[in-house]
Write a protein that holds these residues in place. Structure first.
Motif, mmCIF file in Angstrom:
data_model
loop_
_atom_site.group_PDB
_atom_site.id
_atom_site.type_symbol
_atom_site.label_atom_id
_atom_site.label_comp_id
_atom_site.label_asym_id
_atom_site.label_seq_id
_atom_site.Cartn_x
_atom_site.Cartn_y
_atom_site.Cartn_z
ATOM 1 N N PRO A 40 -2.958 14.502 -3.253
ATOM 2 C CA PRO A 40 -1.745 13.765 -2.856
ATOM 3 C C PRO A 40 -1.690 13.471 -1.365
ATOM 4 O O PRO A 40 -1.187 12.424 -0.948
ATOM 5 N N LEU A 41 -2.231 14.394 -0.556
ATOM 6 C CA LEU A 41 -2.255 14.160 0.885
ATOM 7 C C LEU A 41 -3.115 12.939 1.213
ATOM 8 O O LEU A 41 -2.761 12.112 2.057
ATOM 9 N N GLY A 42 -4.252 12.818 0.525
ATOM 10 C CA GLY A 42 -5.107 11.659 0.730
ATOM 11 C C GLY A 42 -4.410 10.357 0.369
ATOM 12 O O GLY A 42 -4.527 9.350 1.072
ATOM 13 N N LEU A 43 -3.656 10.387 -0.761
ATOM 14 C CA LEU A 43 -2.933 9.187 -1.181
ATOM 15 C C LEU A 43 -1.837 8.816 -0.187
ATOM 16 O O LEU A 43 -1.646 7.647 0.150
ATOM 17 N N LEU A 44 -1.106 9.836 0.275
ATOM 18 C CA LEU A 44 -0.027 9.570 1.217
ATOM 19 C C LEU A 44 -0.555 9.046 2.552
ATOM 20 O O LEU A 44 -0.030 8.082 3.115
ATOM 21 N N CYS A 77 -9.738 6.566 -0.997
ATOM 22 C CA CYS A 77 -10.619 5.403 -1.128
ATOM 23 C C CYS A 77 -10.428 4.672 -2.457
ATOM 24 O O CYS A 77 -10.292 3.449 -2.490
ATOM 25 N N PHE A 78 -10.433 5.424 -3.564
ATOM 26 C CA PHE A 78 -10.314 4.805 -4.874
ATOM 27 C C PHE A 78 -8.890 4.364 -5.173
ATOM 28 O O PHE A 78 -8.657 3.334 -5.806
ATOM 29 N N GLY A 79 -7.917 5.180 -4.746
ATOM 30 C CA GLY A 79 -6.544 4.897 -5.119
ATOM 31 C C GLY A 79 -5.870 3.849 -4.261
ATOM 32 O O GLY A 79 -5.040 3.074 -4.762
ATOM 33 N N ALA A 118 0.823 -1.211 0.000
ATOM 34 C CA ALA A 118 0.000 0.000 0.000
ATOM 35 C C ALA A 118 0.863 1.269 0.000
ATOM 36 O O ALA A 118 0.525 2.253 -0.665
ATOM 37 N N GLU A 119 1.969 1.267 0.718
ATOM 38 C CA GLU A 119 2.809 2.461 0.783
ATOM 39 C C GLU A 119 3.504 2.712 -0.551
ATOM 40 O O GLU A 119 3.618 3.851 -1.000
ATOM 41 N N THR A 120 3.963 1.646 -1.214
ATOM 42 C CA THR A 120 4.571 1.789 -2.538
ATOM 43 C C THR A 120 3.573 2.395 -3.522
ATOM 44 O O THR A 120 3.895 3.310 -4.286
ATOM 45 N N LEU A 121 2.339 1.871 -3.506
ATOM 46 C CA LEU A 121 1.300 2.391 -4.381
ATOM 47 C C LEU A 121 1.015 3.862 -4.071
ATOM 48 O O LEU A 121 0.819 4.674 -4.982
ATOM 49 N N SER A 122 1.007 4.218 -2.792
ATOM 50 C CA SER A 122 0.789 5.614 -2.406
ATOM 51 C C SER A 122 1.838 6.528 -3.019
ATOM 52 O O SER A 122 1.536 7.610 -3.527
ATOM 53 N N TYR A 123 3.102 6.106 -2.991
ATOM 54 C CA TYR A 123 4.183 6.937 -3.532
ATOM 55 C C TYR A 123 4.028 7.142 -5.039
ATOM 56 O O TYR A 123 4.199 8.251 -5.553
ATOM 57 N N VAL A 124 3.694 6.063 -5.764
ATOM 58 C CA VAL A 124 3.562 6.173 -7.218
ATOM 59 C C VAL A 124 2.387 7.071 -7.594
ATOM 60 O O VAL A 124 2.503 7.950 -8.458
ATOM 61 N N LEU A 125 1.245 6.885 -6.937
ATOM 62 C CA LEU A 125 0.078 7.699 -7.255
ATOM 63 C C LEU A 125 0.282 9.154 -6.839
ATOM 64 O O LEU A 125 -0.201 10.072 -7.504
ATOM 65 N N THR A 126 0.996 9.375 -5.757
ATOM 66 C CA THR A 126 1.311 10.748 -5.346
ATOM 67 C C THR A 126 2.232 11.406 -6.360
ATOM 68 O O THR A 126 2.081 12.593 -6.675
#
Length: 416
Positions: free
Chosen positions: A358-362, A239-241, A46-54
């Motif tokens: 980006p804050l939501g993704l992080l 939620c979506f990301g 989940a954290e890796t995905l957060s970084y890429v989407l951010t």
């Protein structure tokens, strides 16, 4: 009000319709392909995905205002074309990186950043080009038909993307996204006759931004709804990301069930088009903001562990509500904001709406670790409802009338 299908006989509108439909097909492939492609990498979480989407979201937000300036200066057709080709190159690069099997995280982030830049360039130009192609009385029908094509492509893209990810992996789905964005760029390159507005520019980027800000900030109904969406989008991104894919991967069985949730949302958007074609509310912004409250139920149900079919049905309702909001919102902007500043106002709209994304993704990736995916989803859905209630406190949001419902002024002459 019936759908004005005669608009499709206009070659300019038909070309814009096809370009928008292809672009949305690419956009539908991308989230599932990228999310599950990253999650299934060695060490992907989940954290890796957060970084890429951010990494995708931050450049998109940073370049939005610049995209609005160039779309108000130069022919919007050319600006859209550049944005679509930029997205095509970015997703093609992401596909190649995933095919290598274990790409460096920083390279994934760089490629994702270029996809964000492509969106930032294209989006304000799209809002501004529609009134150049359509007459004022055609705007609501035209926006609804564009949404119909886009949402139909979104459904097809989500279904095919989920299947491709399940069969051969996210990389090949990203190849499909890249080809669709490239197709859109080619189609929009043939759009002719859009205006070159360099003569109306202040001569500097800062001056143009100041002019756009005056148009944006002078209308309470615009900035209040944009402020509402800055919080809604932050929660949607979470939620979506991140939260949705993580829950689907760990509890629902992978990409397939999550694709059904997204497909339900897309089907609802198609239904929303037919509602938007038939209703002309006196207070379009009030009705639109009320509709956004229907975002809460599907996320709440997902967090509470409801059966998948209930979540999908609620996602259909959410999609219909948000498509109606989108048509009413875009039509109001296009009718009430001066054409020469429309792309800049649209850029401020997008910038403000997306600035906390980006804050939501992080935070989402960390929230899964701190509280758990279900608890985080429940909290996000309740915060969405609070944002809707706050927006409804604005007098302009509640009272703004569509132009056709404005009272006609009584002319008094000397003879009277």
């Amino acid at each position: 009000m019936q759908a004005d299908w005669s608009l499709m006989r206009d070659r300019q509108f038909a070309r814009l319709f096809c370009a928008r439909t292809a672009s949305m097909g690419g956009s539908a492939f991308a989230p599932i392909a990228l999310s599950f492609g990253v999650l299934h990498l060695p060490g992907g979480d989940a954290e890796t995905l957060s970084y890429v989407l951010t990494a995708e979201s931050v450049p998109m937000i940073a370049f939005l205002l610049f995209g609005g300036v160039i779309a108000d200066r130069f022919p919007r057709q050319r600006v859209m074309m550049v944005g679509e080709f930029c997205s095509a190159i970015a997703f093609g690069s992401l596909a190649f990186l995933l095919m290598t099997g274990d790409p460096p995280l920083w390279l994934l982030c760089v490629a994702a950043a270029f996809s964000g830049i492509g969106i930032a360039i294209m989006s304000p130009a799209l809002t501004g080009i529609i009134p150049e192609v359509l007459k004022p009385h055609q705007l609501q029908s035209g926006n609804a038909l564009l949404a119909l094509g886009a949402n139909t492509a979104r459904i097809a893209g989500l279904v095919f993307a989920g299947g491709i990810v399940a069969l051969v992996g996210g990389a090949w789905a990203l190849v499909g996204a890249s080809l669709l964005f490239a197709t859109s760029g080619v189609v929009v390159s043939g759009l002719r006759g859009t205006a070159d507005r360099r003569g109306s520019s202040s001569g500097s980027t800062l001056g143009d931004l100041k002019q756009g800000w005056r148009e944006f900030s002078s209308r309470q109904w615009i900035w209040v709804v944009v402020l509402q969406f800055s919080f809604l989008v932050m929660l949607f991104q979470a939620c979506f990301g991140v939260l949705g894919p993580v829950l689907s991967d760990t509890e629902l069985g992978g990409a397939g069930p999550w694709a059904w949730v997204l497909t339900g949302d897309a089907i609802g958007m198609v239904l929303g088009v037919f509602i938007a074609l038939r209703v002309r509310p006196k207070r379009p912004i009030f009705v639109g903001v009320l509709m956004t409250a229907l975002a809460t139920p599907p996320f709440l149900a997902l967090g509470l562990g409801a059966p998948l079919w209930i979540v999908v049905v609620l996602a259909v309702v959410m999609g219909a509500a948000f498509d109606l909001f989108g048509v009413l919102w875009n039509t109001s902007l296009q009718r009430l904001v001066p054409a020469e500043a429309l792309s800049r106002v649209a850029a401020y709209d997008a910038f403000g709406s997306l600035m906390f994304g980006p804050l939501g993704l992080l935070l989402a990736g960390h929230a899964v670790v701190w509280w758990g995916a279900r608890e985080s989803m429940i909290g996000a859905s309740l915060l969405m409802l609070l944002a809707v209630g706050a927006a409804l406190l604005s007098p302009e949001v509640r009272r703004l009338r569509a132009p056709e419902y404005e009272p006609v002024p009584v002319m008094v002459t000397a003879a009277d």
